[in-house]
Design an enzyme around this catalytic site. Structure first.
Site, short mmCIF file in Angstrom:
data_model
loop_
_atom_site.label_atom_id
_atom_site.label_comp_id
_atom_site.label_asym_id
_atom_site.label_seq_id
_atom_site.Cartn_x
_atom_site.Cartn_y
_atom_site.Cartn_z
N SER A 101 0.86 -1.19 0.00
CA SER A 101 0.00 0.00 0.00
C SER A 101 0.89 1.24 0.00
CB SER A 101 -0.88 0.01 1.26
OG SER A 101 -0.06 0.23 2.40
N ASP A 150 -1.25 -1.66 -3.96
CA ASP A 150 -2.60 -1.67 -3.39
C ASP A 150 -3.10 -0.22 -3.28
OD1 ASP A 150 -4.83 -2.82 -2.18
OD2 ASP A 150 -3.93 -2.84 -0.18
N HIS A 151 -4.29 0.04 -3.79
CA HIS A 151 -4.91 1.37 -3.68
C HIS A 151 -4.04 2.51 -4.21
CE1 HIS A 151 -8.48 -0.02 -1.60
NE2 HIS A 151 -7.71 -0.78 -0.84
N GLU A 196 -11.45 0.05 -9.70
CA GLU A 196 -12.50 -0.15 -8.69
C GLU A 196 -13.74 0.68 -9.01
OE1 GLU A 196 -11.33 -0.19 -4.56
OE2 GLU A 196 -13.39 -0.03 -3.86
N GLY A 215 -11.14 -5.66 1.62
CA GLY A 215 -11.78 -5.68 2.94
C GLY A 215 -12.30 -7.04 3.34
N ILE A 274 -6.48 -9.50 2.04
CA ILE A 274 -6.49 -9.74 3.49
C ILE A 274 -5.29 -9.06 4.12
CG2 ILE A 274 -6.35 -11.52 5.29
CD1 ILE A 274 -7.75 -13.42 3.23
O1 G3H Z 1 -6.72 -1.31 2.20
C1 G3H Z 1 -5.86 -1.01 3.03
C2 G3H Z 1 -4.81 -1.99 3.44
O2 G3H Z 1 -5.21 -2.73 4.56
C3 G3H Z 1 -3.50 -1.28 3.65
O3 G3H Z 1 -3.50 -0.57 4.84
O4 G3H Z 1 -2.77 1.68 4.08
O5 G3H Z 1 -2.61 1.01 6.49
O6 G3H Z 1 -1.06 0.03 4.79
P1 G3H Z 1 -2.42 0.63 5.06
P1 13P Z 2 -8.86 -5.95 5.40
O1 13P Z 2 -8.72 -4.68 6.20
O2 13P Z 2 -10.23 -6.54 5.55
O3 13P Z 2 -7.80 -6.95 5.70
O4 13P Z 2 -8.73 -5.56 3.84
C1 13P Z 2 -7.47 -5.34 3.25
C2 13P Z 2 -7.54 -4.72 1.91
O5 13P Z 2 -8.58 -4.61 1.28
C3 13P Z 2 -6.28 -4.24 1.34
O6 13P Z 2 -6.47 -3.55 0.14
ZN ZN Z 3 -8.36 -2.51 0.01
#
Ligand code: G3H
Ligand code: 13P
Ligand code: ZN
Length: 330
Positions: free
Chosen positions: A56, A93-94, A145, A233, A276
């Site tokens: 992330s 991620d994101h 998304e 999520g 996850i």
């Molecule tokens: O979707 C979010 C992920 O759980 C990553 O979390 O941005 O705190 O690293 P973070």
């Molecule tokens: P959780 O917070 O449910 O583990 O989801 C993680 C996630 O979607 C990371 O992009």
């Molecule tokens: Zn996510």
């Protein structure tokens, strides 16, 4: 510019096609440090599962993107050393901007997410298309998304979820050229996915969240047949880990996740990637708290991070074998 192929990574195209046809889902586990990465690779080698290592922007800030990238390169060699050359994807991620996605692609990532879900539809299309056009020149796959999850991602807090509108997915996929699509059908980020008032309680007083909207997923599958879907999520927030954290001095209240039977059902559908993160955080925290509470004189980090890594590995093996069904698919 480093190509992901030079460092032994794969993009998500082939593993998603196999997951779709085989009716299972690929685990996408977040990592921020060495112990998490070791646990992911150990678990996925032992179960012979393909895996998506997710970074992330919070992880990039915390651990430094250069270090994380070399850790992913190390992960490929580590898996071979452990005896199985499993397919490993390195995924952003994101991602929230074109520049971030571009920088990750140039740095050896094999897959990126461009998350325009908070934008108006047309802007989401435009941004996602721009990332796809850039990424595909290097055979990097892109996740987009549609729909907003409730919960916390990085610094963004979404108070309310907006389910994905099935009537938009076909147009979005066609216009953007994305390789996979994250959707919102009732999952949520973090360990407190639902407020107690949104839940019911079973006979033992355990909170039961509102069920996932499989009707929306089915409608989406009809409109984009064969297309890989992603669930964010998707932590289940194991209550034994929450109880252990609280037993050893923690204060985690009303934590509730997505029941595993619903994720199992989703994994058999067009859902090819399940994200996850929070479950790993809980498992790690519970193990660290237990060691420190029972051995207050301990100050060697290996003595608490080692058990945390073992607990994480067990959790990931459980997800692969009993929830996602990606074992023996490497
Ligand atoms: O979707 C979010 C992920 O759980 C990553 O979390 O941005 O705190 O690293 P973070
Ligand atoms: P959780 O917070 O449910 O583990 O989801 C993680 C996630 O979607 C990371 O992009
Ligand atoms: Zn996510």
């Amino acid at each position: 510019m480093v190509s992901f192929k030079e460092i032994g990574l794969v993009n998500s195209r082939e593993i998603f096609a196999k997951a779709f046809n085989g009716r299972y889902a690929i685990p996408a586990f977040n990592f921020n440090n060495m112990e998490q990465m070791q646990a992911i690779i150990q678990a996925c080698v032992e179960t012979k599962s393909p895996v998506i290592l997710q970074i992330s922007s919070g992880a990039r800030k915390y651990a430094n993107q250069t270090l994380l990238r070399y850790m992913a390169q190390g992960a490929v060699e580590y898996a071979k050393e452990l005896g199985c050359n499993i397919p490993i994807v390195l995924h952003l991620d994101h991602g929230d901007s074109f520049e971030l996605c571009k920088s990750c692609i140039e740095f050896g990532f094999s897959s990126v997410m461009i998350d325009g879900s908070h934008l108006p539809y047309d802007q989401n299309v435009e941004l996602t298309k721009k990332v796809v056009e850039y990424a595909h020149q290097f055979d990097v796959t892109v996740e987009g998304e549609l729909g907003v999850l409730a919960g916390v991602e990085d610094d963004v807090v979404a108070e309310k979820s907006n389910y994905t509108r099935p009537e938009e997915v076909e147009d979005f996929v066609k216009k953007t050229g994305v390789d996979s699509l994250a959707i919102s059908i009732g999952t949520s980020h973090g360990a407190n996915k639902f407020k107690p008032e949104q839940c019911t309680r079973d006979a033992n007083g355990v909170l039961l969240p509102p069920p996932l909207r499989f009707d929306i997923l089915e409608e989406i599958e009809k409109r984009i047949p064969g297309f890989p879907i992603v669930l964010h999520g998707s932590s289940s927030v194991p209550q034994d880990q929450v109880a252990k954290i609280n037993q050893y001095g923690g204060a985690i209240k009303d934590a509730v996740g997505i029941p595993e039977d619903q994720l199992r059902q989703a994994a058999k559908s067009a859902v090819c990637k399940v994200n996850i993160d929070s479950d790993g955080r809980l498992a790690m925290t519970a193990a660290v708290r237990e060691v420190l509470a029972n051995s207050p004189a301990e100050f060697d980090p290996r003595k608490y991070l080692g058990p945390a890594r073992d607990s994480l590995k067990n959790l990931y093996m459980h997800k692969v074998k009993n929830v996602l069904g990606s074992d023996n698919k490497a």
